[in-house]
Enzyme design. Structure first.
Site, PDB file in Angstrom:
ATOM      1  N   LYS A  59       0.839  -1.212   0.000  1.00 17.40           N
ATOM      2  CA  LYS A  59       0.000   0.000   0.000  1.00 17.40           C
ATOM      3  C   LYS A  59       0.865   1.251   0.000  1.00 17.40           C
ATOM      4  CE  LYS A  59      -1.591   1.572   4.083  1.00 17.40           C
ATOM      5  NZ  LYS A  59      -1.233   2.990   4.298  1.00 17.40           N
ATOM      6  N   ASN A  60       1.864   1.275   0.862  1.00 17.68           N
ATOM      7  CA  ASN A  60       2.665   2.496   1.005  1.00 17.68           C
ATOM      8  C   ASN A  60       3.585   2.764  -0.189  1.00 17.68           C
ATOM      9  OD1 ASN A  60       1.434   2.951   3.399  1.00 17.68           O
ATOM     10  ND2 ASN A  60       3.213   2.497   4.693  1.00 17.68           N
ATOM     11  N   ARG A  64      -3.998  10.669   5.113  1.00 22.11           N
ATOM     12  CA  ARG A  64      -2.978  11.702   5.135  1.00 22.11           C
ATOM     13  C   ARG A  64      -2.083  11.680   3.902  1.00 22.11           C
ATOM     14  NH1 ARG A  64      -1.407  14.235   9.268  1.00 22.11           N
ATOM     15  NH2 ARG A  64       0.652  14.080   8.356  1.00 22.11           N
ATOM     16  N   CYS A  94      -3.901  12.498  13.693  1.00 19.96           N
ATOM     17  CA  CYS A  94      -4.546  11.204  13.622  1.00 19.96           C
ATOM     18  C   CYS A  94      -4.251  10.474  14.913  1.00 19.96           C
ATOM     19  CB  CYS A  94      -4.087  10.413  12.405  1.00 19.96           C
ATOM     20  SG  CYS A  94      -2.398   9.903  12.520  1.00 19.96           S
ATOM     21  N   ASP A 147       5.543   0.464  11.779  1.00 21.25           N
ATOM     22  CA  ASP A 147       4.315  -0.183  11.318  1.00 21.25           C
ATOM     23  C   ASP A 147       4.216  -1.655  11.735  1.00 21.25           C
ATOM     24  OD1 ASP A 147       3.456   2.165  10.221  1.00 21.25           O
ATOM     25  OD2 ASP A 147       3.843   1.610   8.131  1.00 21.25           O
ATOM     26  N   ARG A 170      -8.210  -0.270   5.677  1.00 20.02           N
ATOM     27  CA  ARG A 170      -7.381   0.739   5.014  1.00 20.02           C
ATOM     28  C   ARG A 170      -6.127   0.102   4.423  1.00 20.02           C
ATOM     29  NH1 ARG A 170      -5.249   4.939   8.514  1.00 20.02           N
ATOM     30  NH2 ARG A 170      -4.112   5.203   6.583  1.00 20.02           N
TER      31      ARG A 170
HETATM   32  C1  UD1 Z   1       4.907   6.735   6.263  1.00 19.69           C
HETATM   33  C2  UD1 Z   1       4.002   5.539   6.133  1.00 19.69           C
HETATM   34  C3  UD1 Z   1       3.545   5.074   7.503  1.00 19.69           C
HETATM   35  C4  UD1 Z   1       4.742   4.831   8.405  1.00 19.69           C
HETATM   36  C5  UD1 Z   1       5.663   6.048   8.422  1.00 19.69           C
HETATM   37  C6  UD1 Z   1       6.960   5.804   9.180  1.00 19.69           C
HETATM   38  C7  UD1 Z   1       2.952   5.928   3.994  1.00 19.69           C
HETATM   39  C8  UD1 Z   1       1.715   6.248   3.261  1.00 19.69           C
HETATM   40  N1  UD1 Z   1       2.860   5.899   5.321  1.00 19.69           N
HETATM   41  O1  UD1 Z   1       4.123   7.769   6.846  1.00 19.69           O
HETATM   42  O2  UD1 Z   1       2.801   3.866   7.356  1.00 19.69           O
HETATM   43  O3  UD1 Z   1       4.305   4.568   9.723  1.00 19.69           O
HETATM   44  O4  UD1 Z   1       6.016   6.408   7.083  1.00 19.69           O
HETATM   45  O5  UD1 Z   1       7.641   4.730   8.638  1.00 19.69           O
HETATM   46  O6  UD1 Z   1       3.987   5.650   3.422  1.00 19.69           O
HETATM   47  N2  UD1 Z   1       7.290  14.483  10.467  1.00 19.69           N
HETATM   48  C9  UD1 Z   1       7.450  15.826  10.777  1.00 19.69           C
HETATM   49  N3  UD1 Z   1       7.243  16.753   9.789  1.00 19.69           N
HETATM   50  C10 UD1 Z   1       6.914  16.386   8.527  1.00 19.69           C
HETATM   51  C11 UD1 Z   1       6.764  15.024   8.216  1.00 19.69           C
HETATM   52  C12 UD1 Z   1       6.961  14.086   9.200  1.00 19.69           C
HETATM   53  O7  UD1 Z   1       7.750  16.187  11.900  1.00 19.69           O
HETATM   54  O8  UD1 Z   1       6.753  17.272   7.684  1.00 19.69           O
HETATM   55  C13 UD1 Z   1       7.501  13.468  11.513  1.00 19.69           C
HETATM   56  C14 UD1 Z   1       6.248  12.637  11.806  1.00 19.69           C
HETATM   57  O9  UD1 Z   1       5.403  13.302  12.725  1.00 19.69           O
HETATM   58  C15 UD1 Z   1       6.850  11.381  12.390  1.00 19.69           C
HETATM   59  C16 UD1 Z   1       8.149  11.227  11.589  1.00 19.69           C
HETATM   60  O10 UD1 Z   1       8.417  12.513  11.026  1.00 19.69           O
HETATM   61  O11 UD1 Z   1       7.167  11.572  13.734  1.00 19.69           O
HETATM   62  C17 UD1 Z   1       8.128  10.201  10.488  1.00 19.69           C
HETATM   63  O12 UD1 Z   1       7.018  10.424   9.681  1.00 19.69           O
HETATM   64  P1  UD1 Z   1       7.025  10.118   8.124  1.00 19.69           P
HETATM   65  O13 UD1 Z   1       8.192   9.256   7.780  1.00 19.69           O
HETATM   66  O14 UD1 Z   1       6.851  11.372   7.390  1.00 19.69           O
HETATM   67  O15 UD1 Z   1       5.700   9.248   7.991  1.00 19.69           O
HETATM   68  P2  UD1 Z   1       4.660   9.274   6.803  1.00 19.69           P
HETATM   69  O16 UD1 Z   1       5.352   9.507   5.510  1.00 19.69           O
HETATM   70  O17 UD1 Z   1       3.520  10.147   7.184  1.00 19.69           O
END
Ligand code: UD1
Length: 418
Positions: A22-23, A93, A117, A305, A397
């Site tokens: 999915k990701n 998201r 979330c 995850d 999901r």
């Molecule tokens: C993706 C995955 C999710 C997984 C996560 C971490 C998808 C669709 N989802 O989510 O399943 O749990 O990676 O492996 O691929 N952060 C910030 N600022 C930002 C962006 C992120 O502070 O602009 C922080 C987040 O709050 C979190 C950390 O960075 O603490 C990692 O998040 P991120 O790697 O961005 O996760 P997602 O891409 O949302």
């Protein structure tokens, strides 16, 4: 809304196939916005997040044809609209990944800001910092983010932490920027590598995906792709943990050991037998798991995850396991639910200490997020008696036909409309 009803006690045995990740599929679908040529995507999982993305792309003007099971042709030649509305972004998201391709191809992207979330606040500051490095002007009004740039220009972006989504969003924008870009401290997840492979197929010039420095040389225009999504390492890992937890024996077809490195080491440390076989990975276990501590970290660390599923396994271990969550601040929503099934877990300062019990007992429990809900399903498989997992839409999901897949492995799992 459905619920999942599990009669616990059976060992999982047999072969199961991992679906497409999915990701990985999500950013690959958003990449279609970068071109007016059709893109063919294979092994697309049929899960709710993918359906939300399809609706979002169609809202923007894309046409999507289902040409076979798990196979889509996405044509974004008709996309004129550059706004991703709140209604869809709040459901998922990852919709924020529309921003990079929209601004890169149309000079403007307007995407609703995702809210928080269950697992944390999840800000998008790094996505926006990346867009600004590429020359976009960012405005935030009325709950929306507007990114505008007549033509993006290459830039150098050092990420505070390796965010998966921000790495992907910046890649999706930089491929059409004028000049060269460099992302430092980039996420190294296999899904980032898969996105880079498809973008290269479209004519993008990208190097270094899978390492912490990604270099991109922008091109004028991109063509379509024909691409097969990588197998879902999280779904695969979930089944492998399920095998260890029920003292079963499961071969996950499509599981790639190279993507699952640390999980497989932890499973071995817990006493399971791990065999990397042709085309997949097999895990079996005959005894109670030993306790093994984990700390979640960006890839190749232990994936956040799989943290909830690992915790479910540890509730049955023969000792005390420490589970530290370092990616999301509030990802222990499954703890009180596991406790309702008899688990002994204490949480303090982003760490859980799990004292293993000999058995869990089935109970009605509530799913709170995607991975938390599957940890409750695993606990239900191993528990004595009946477990009912409510709010199954969280599970839907990211897991396709999970009750059928687990049923084929010998479990008693039913979906029941409430
Ligand atoms: C993706 C995955 C999710 C997984 C996560 C971490 C998808 C669709 N989802 O989510 O399943 O749990 O990676 O492996 O691929 N952060 C910030 N600022 C930002 C962006 C992120 O502070 O602009 C922080 C987040 O709050 C979190 C950390 O960075 O603490 C990692 O998040 P991120 O790697 O961005 O996760 P997602 O891409 O949302």
């Amino acid at each position: 809304m459905d619920k999942i009803v599990i009669e616990g006690g059976a060992s999982l045995r047999g072969d199961v196939e991992a679906g497409g990740a999915k990701n990985a599929a999500l950013p690959l679908l958003f990449a279609c916005l970068l071109t007016d040529q059709p893109c063919r995507l294979r092994r697309v999982p049929d899960v709710a997040d993918i359906r939300t993305t399809r609706t979002l792309l169609q809202t923007l003007g894309a046409t999507i044809e289902e040409v076979g099971p798990h196979e889509l042709i996405v044509d974004c030649s008709g996309v004129r609209e550059a706004e991703a509305p709140y209604d869809l972004v709040r459901k998922m998201r990852a919709s924020f990944l529309a921003l990079g391709p929209l601004v890169a191809r149309f000079g403007r992207g307007r995407v609703s800001k995702p809210g928080g979330c269950a697992i944390g606040t999840r800000p998008v500051g790094m996505h926006l910092a990346g867009m600004m490095r590429l020359g976009a002007r960012i405005e935030e009004t009325h709950g929306y983010v507007d990114a505008v740039a007549e033509k993006l220009t290459g830039g150098h972006f050092i990420m505070e932490m390796p965010s998966v989504g921000a790495t992907e969003n910046v890649m999706l924008a930089a491929v059409l920027a004028r000049g060269s870009s460099r992302i430092e401290n980039a996420a190294r997840e296999p899904e980032v590598v898969d996105l880079a492979a498809a973008l290269s197929d479209m004519g993008a010039k990208i190097e270094g995906a899978g390492s912490s420095i990604i270099e991109i040389e922008g091109v004028e225009a991109l063509g379509g792709y024909d691409h097969e999504v990588i197998p879902d390492r999280i779904e695969a890992g979930t089944f492998l943990i399920g095998a260890a937890m029920t003292r079963g024996d499961v071969h996950v077809d499509g599981a790639r050991a190279s993507d699952l490195g640390l999980l497989l080491e932890c499973l071995e440390a817990a006493g399971a037998t791990v065999v990397v076989e042709e085309g997949g990975v097999r895990v079996s276990a005959e005894a109670r798991p030993r306790s093994v501590d984990i700390v979640t970290a960006p890839h190749p660390g232990f994936p956040t995850d799989l943290q909830a599923q690992w915790m479910a396994l540890m509730t049955l271990s023969d000792g005390r396991a420490r589970i530290a969550e370092r990616i999301f601040e509030n990802r222990f929503m499954h703890v009180p639910e596991l406790a309702r099934m008899g688990a002994d877990i204490r949480v303090a300062n982003g760490e859980a200490v799990v004292r293993g019990r000999e058995r869990l007992s089935g109970a009605p429990v509530m799913a709170t997020d995607l991975r938390a809900s599957v940890s409750l399903v695993l606990a239900g498989l191993a528990a004595g008696g009946r477990t009912e997992v409510l709010r199954v839409y969280h599970l839907d999901r990211g897991y396709e036909r999970i009750e059928e897949k687990l049923g084929a492995l010998g479990a008693s799992v039913r979906r029941v409309p409430v």
